[in-house]
Scaffold this motif. Structure first.
Motif, PDB file in Angstrom:
ATOM      1  N   ALA A  39      55.315  39.394  30.951  1.00 34.78           N
ATOM      2  CA  ALA A  39      56.116  40.334  31.734  1.00 34.78           C
ATOM      3  C   ALA A  39      55.369  40.761  32.994  1.00 34.78           C
ATOM      4  O   ALA A  39      55.964  40.886  34.078  1.00 34.78           O
ATOM      5  CB  ALA A  39      56.476  41.556  30.885  1.00 34.78           C
ATOM      6  N   VAL A  40      54.066  40.991  32.866  1.00 31.81           N
ATOM      7  CA  VAL A  40      53.255  41.382  34.026  1.00 31.81           C
ATOM      8  C   VAL A  40      53.256  40.270  35.072  1.00 31.81           C
ATOM      9  O   VAL A  40      53.455  40.518  36.276  1.00 31.81           O
ATOM     10  CB  VAL A  40      51.814  41.707  33.580  1.00 31.81           C
ATOM     11  CG1 VAL A  40      50.889  41.822  34.798  1.00 31.81           C
ATOM     12  CG2 VAL A  40      51.782  42.996  32.770  1.00 31.81           C
ATOM     13  N   ILE A  41      53.037  39.034  34.638  1.00 26.30           N
ATOM     14  CA  ILE A  41      52.962  37.918  35.581  1.00 26.30           C
ATOM     15  C   ILE A  41      54.329  37.656  36.220  1.00 26.30           C
ATOM     16  O   ILE A  41      54.426  37.323  37.415  1.00 26.30           O
ATOM     17  CB  ILE A  41      52.419  36.675  34.863  1.00 26.30           C
ATOM     18  CG1 ILE A  41      50.949  36.926  34.461  1.00 26.30           C
ATOM     19  CG2 ILE A  41      52.521  35.440  35.750  1.00 26.30           C
ATOM     20  CD1 ILE A  41      50.362  35.882  33.541  1.00 26.30           C
ATOM     21  N   LYS A  60      47.041  43.328  44.717  1.00 25.10           N
ATOM     22  CA  LYS A  60      46.141  43.810  45.767  1.00 25.10           C
ATOM     23  C   LYS A  60      44.699  43.351  45.595  1.00 25.10           C
ATOM     24  O   LYS A  60      43.844  43.662  46.422  1.00 25.10           O
ATOM     25  CB  LYS A  60      46.176  45.337  45.794  1.00 25.10           C
ATOM     26  CG  LYS A  60      47.558  45.924  46.074  1.00 25.10           C
ATOM     27  CD  LYS A  60      47.559  47.433  45.909  1.00 25.10           C
ATOM     28  CE  LYS A  60      48.952  48.011  46.125  1.00 25.10           C
ATOM     29  NZ  LYS A  60      48.977  49.483  45.904  1.00 25.10           N
ATOM     30  N   ALA A  61      44.406  42.612  44.520  1.00 23.58           N
ATOM     31  CA  ALA A  61      43.021  42.276  44.187  1.00 23.58           C
ATOM     32  C   ALA A  61      42.484  41.131  45.046  1.00 23.58           C
ATOM     33  O   ALA A  61      43.191  40.163  45.330  1.00 23.58           O
ATOM     34  CB  ALA A  61      42.929  41.901  42.716  1.00 23.58           C
ATOM     35  N   ARG A  62      41.233  41.262  45.438  1.00 25.18           N
ATOM     36  CA  ARG A  62      40.518  40.144  46.075  1.00 25.18           C
ATOM     37  C   ARG A  62      40.268  39.056  45.043  1.00 25.18           C
ATOM     38  O   ARG A  62      40.488  37.879  45.293  1.00 25.18           O
ATOM     39  CB  ARG A  62      39.188  40.640  46.634  1.00 25.18           C
ATOM     40  CG  ARG A  62      38.322  39.546  47.268  1.00 25.18           C
ATOM     41  CD  ARG A  62      36.927  40.074  47.598  1.00 25.18           C
ATOM     42  NE  ARG A  62      36.148  40.264  46.383  1.00 25.18           N
ATOM     43  CZ  ARG A  62      35.076  39.547  46.063  1.00 25.18           C
ATOM     44  NH1 ARG A  62      34.669  38.557  46.840  1.00 25.18           N
ATOM     45  NH2 ARG A  62      34.401  39.801  44.949  1.00 25.18           N
ATOM     46  N   ARG A  63      39.813  39.483  43.869  1.00 22.92           N
ATOM     47  CA  ARG A  63      39.542  38.549  42.770  1.00 22.92           C
ATOM     48  C   ARG A  63      39.852  39.258  41.455  1.00 22.92           C
ATOM     49  O   ARG A  63      39.670  40.474  41.338  1.00 22.92           O
ATOM     50  CB  ARG A  63      38.087  38.080  42.806  1.00 22.92           C
ATOM     51  CG  ARG A  63      37.825  36.842  41.969  1.00 22.92           C
ATOM     52  CD  ARG A  63      36.527  36.164  42.357  1.00 22.92           C
ATOM     53  NE  ARG A  63      36.466  34.829  41.786  1.00 22.92           N
ATOM     54  CZ  ARG A  63      36.981  33.741  42.341  1.00 22.92           C
ATOM     55  NH1 ARG A  63      37.592  33.838  43.498  1.00 22.92           N
ATOM     56  NH2 ARG A  63      36.901  32.561  41.761  1.00 22.92           N
ATOM     57  N   ILE A  64      40.316  38.490  40.464  1.00 24.87           N
ATOM     58  CA  ILE A  64      40.695  39.047  39.157  1.00 24.87           C
ATOM     59  C   ILE A  64      39.814  38.415  38.088  1.00 24.87           C
ATOM     60  O   ILE A  64      39.757  37.183  37.961  1.00 24.87           O
ATOM     61  CB  ILE A  64      42.175  38.762  38.844  1.00 24.87           C
ATOM     62  CG1 ILE A  64      43.076  39.328  39.944  1.00 24.87           C
ATOM     63  CG2 ILE A  64      42.555  39.354  37.483  1.00 24.87           C
ATOM     64  CD1 ILE A  64      44.498  38.776  39.905  1.00 24.87           C
ATOM     65  N   TYR A  65      39.133  39.260  37.332  1.00 22.85           N
ATOM     66  CA  TYR A  65      38.290  38.794  36.224  1.00 22.85           C
ATOM     67  C   TYR A  65      38.943  39.209  34.904  1.00 22.85           C
ATOM     68  O   TYR A  65      39.248  40.384  34.711  1.00 22.85           O
ATOM     69  CB  TYR A  65      36.888  39.395  36.324  1.00 22.85           C
ATOM     70  CG  TYR A  65      36.130  38.974  37.562  1.00 22.85           C
ATOM     71  CD1 TYR A  65      35.367  37.810  37.571  1.00 22.85           C
ATOM     72  CD2 TYR A  65      36.173  39.741  38.723  1.00 22.85           C
ATOM     73  CE1 TYR A  65      34.658  37.421  38.704  1.00 22.85           C
ATOM     74  CE2 TYR A  65      35.476  39.358  39.864  1.00 22.85           C
ATOM     75  CZ  TYR A  65      34.727  38.198  39.852  1.00 22.85           C
ATOM     76  OH  TYR A  65      34.028  37.815  40.973  1.00 22.85           O
ATOM     77  N   ILE A  66      39.129  38.247  34.021  1.00 24.23           N
ATOM     78  CA  ILE A  66      39.771  38.531  32.733  1.00 24.23           C
ATOM     79  C   ILE A  66      38.763  38.318  31.628  1.00 24.23           C
ATOM     80  O   ILE A  66      37.985  37.349  31.640  1.00 24.23           O
ATOM     81  CB  ILE A  66      41.006  37.614  32.511  1.00 24.23           C
ATOM     82  CG1 ILE A  66      41.994  37.737  33.680  1.00 24.23           C
ATOM     83  CG2 ILE A  66      41.710  37.981  31.219  1.00 24.23           C
ATOM     84  CD1 ILE A  66      41.921  36.630  34.671  1.00 24.23           C
ATOM     85  N   ALA A 104      52.629  48.886  37.126  1.00 22.40           N
ATOM     86  CA  ALA A 104      51.290  49.363  37.481  1.00 22.40           C
ATOM     87  C   ALA A 104      50.261  48.242  37.344  1.00 22.40           C
ATOM     88  O   ALA A 104      49.342  48.113  38.171  1.00 22.40           O
ATOM     89  CB  ALA A 104      50.902  50.547  36.598  1.00 22.40           C
ATOM     90  N   PHE A 105      50.417  47.430  36.316  1.00 26.91           N
ATOM     91  CA  PHE A 105      49.547  46.259  36.136  1.00 26.91           C
ATOM     92  C   PHE A 105      49.721  45.289  37.307  1.00 26.91           C
ATOM     93  O   PHE A 105      48.745  44.874  37.954  1.00 26.91           O
ATOM     94  CB  PHE A 105      49.904  45.540  34.828  1.00 26.91           C
ATOM     95  CG  PHE A 105      48.864  45.648  33.744  1.00 26.91           C
ATOM     96  CD1 PHE A 105      48.070  44.560  33.417  1.00 26.91           C
ATOM     97  CD2 PHE A 105      48.703  46.818  33.041  1.00 26.91           C
ATOM     98  CE1 PHE A 105      47.126  44.637  32.408  1.00 26.91           C
ATOM     99  CE2 PHE A 105      47.765  46.912  32.022  1.00 26.91           C
ATOM    100  CZ  PHE A 105      46.970  45.823  31.705  1.00 26.91           C
ATOM    101  N   SER A 106      50.979  44.901  37.565  1.00 32.72           N
ATOM    102  CA  SER A 106      51.232  43.868  38.567  1.00 32.72           C
ATOM    103  C   SER A 106      50.857  44.324  39.976  1.00 32.72           C
ATOM    104  O   SER A 106      50.357  43.526  40.784  1.00 32.72           O
ATOM    105  CB  SER A 106      52.697  43.423  38.509  1.00 32.72           C
ATOM    106  OG  SER A 106      53.569  44.513  38.714  1.00 32.72           O
TER     107      SER A 106
END
Length: 293
Positions: free
Chosen positions: A261-263, A141-147, A134-136
């Motif tokens: 694991a997600v990456i 699908k993200a345009r941009r990811i902010y952490i 669900a994370f991955s």
């Protein structure tokens, strides 16, 4: 006193139950113990008596009046209190002392390894591949990811952002750009993902970012320990895992393992995007020279 009894009550309860038997020397020792419970759990009877300014055997007599066979058993009771009382572990000194207490039994390095292994084993039973997927999927699908994360979670956020960039994703670590936070959040859209990392109580800034993301329609992911799990509004995808029991290391190994694991799963589902980007990145580093290896 039996171990079960010792674990079910705290020092304040014992004082109340035995107040009629306590002497002036006992009171002075108790003042020392309760004034610094972390130090008290580490010292022997002579050291405690010395700090209280009483006879070296006074701590032993106090222990017996409270129902213990001797001071070592009383000290074990104090250590159990330190380890079992979760509230104490909001304080770094108490967490450190609890780890030192546990290290006395098996050795420092062995106790650290035992704690990490135990915490990772809990992850095996509490986090599923479906949660990782669900994370991955959200990231893919993200345009941009902010952490974003604070404290120890800030270090993790920085590493996640770097790995995602190397994998070909437009990712930014907001934790290192607090001075630009309004500008960054103003650009949020429903096509973006916000990945929050939170260990212990969520900070005010983190909760503000969550609310702003909600108003913009951005998808929110959260990777937290159990103490940091209360985020409102609730994230769209949330993985909460213990980083270890009280007295265990409480390190970054658990959340870092989940993030890895997600990456890795992201690389499995993004149609070779990650693989191509990593090859390009390797070539770029080679072109720039050995200083970037």
């Amino acid at each position: 006193m039996s171990n079960n009894t010792a674990m079910s009550i705290f020092l304040g309860d014992l004082i109340k139950q035995n107040s009629a038997k306590l002497t002036e020397a006992d009171t002075r020792i108790l003042d020392v113990l309760m004034g610094d419970p972390v130090r008290a759990a580490m010292e022997n009877g002579k050291e405690v008596s010395s700090r209280a300014g009483v006879h070296p055997t006074s701590a032993v007599r106090l222990a017996r009046r409270l129902g213990f066979k001797g001071y070592p058993e009383f000290r074990a009771f104090l250590q159990t209190n330190l380890i079992e009382r979760g509230d104490d572990f909001q304080h770094a000194s108490a967490r450190m002392a609890a780890r030192l207490v546990k290290a006395e039994e098996t050795g420092l390095l062995a106790s650290m390894l035992d704690g990490e292994i135990a915490a990772l084993e809990q992850v095996r039973n509490s986090v599923t591949d479906a949660e990782v997927r669900a994370f991955s999927l959200s990231l893919s699908k993200a345009r941009r990811i902010y952490i974003f994360g604070t404290g120890h979670a800030e270090a993790l956020s920085h590493l996640i952002a770097r790995r995602l960039v190397r994998s070909g994703y437009a990712a930014e670590d907001l934790s290192s750009q607090l001075h630009l936070l309004p500008e960054k959040l103003a650009a949020l859209t429903e096509r973006d993902v916000v990945w929050l990392n939170c260990f212990r109580k969520p900070s005010g800034v983190l909760l503000d970012i969550r609310r702003i993301a909600e108003s913009c329609g951005a998808r929110v992911l959260a990777l937290t320990d159990l103490s940091g799990a209360r985020i409102d509004p609730a994230p769209h995808v949330h993985i909460a895992a213990s980083r270890g029991e009280a007295g265990q290391p409480q390190s970054l190994v658990v959340p870092m393992t989940i993030a890895n694991a997600v990456i890795l799963d992201l690389a499995a589902i993004d149609e070779d995007k990650t693989m191509r980007s990593l090859e390009d990145f390797k070539s770029l580093r080679s072109d720039l020279g050995n200083s970037f290896q």
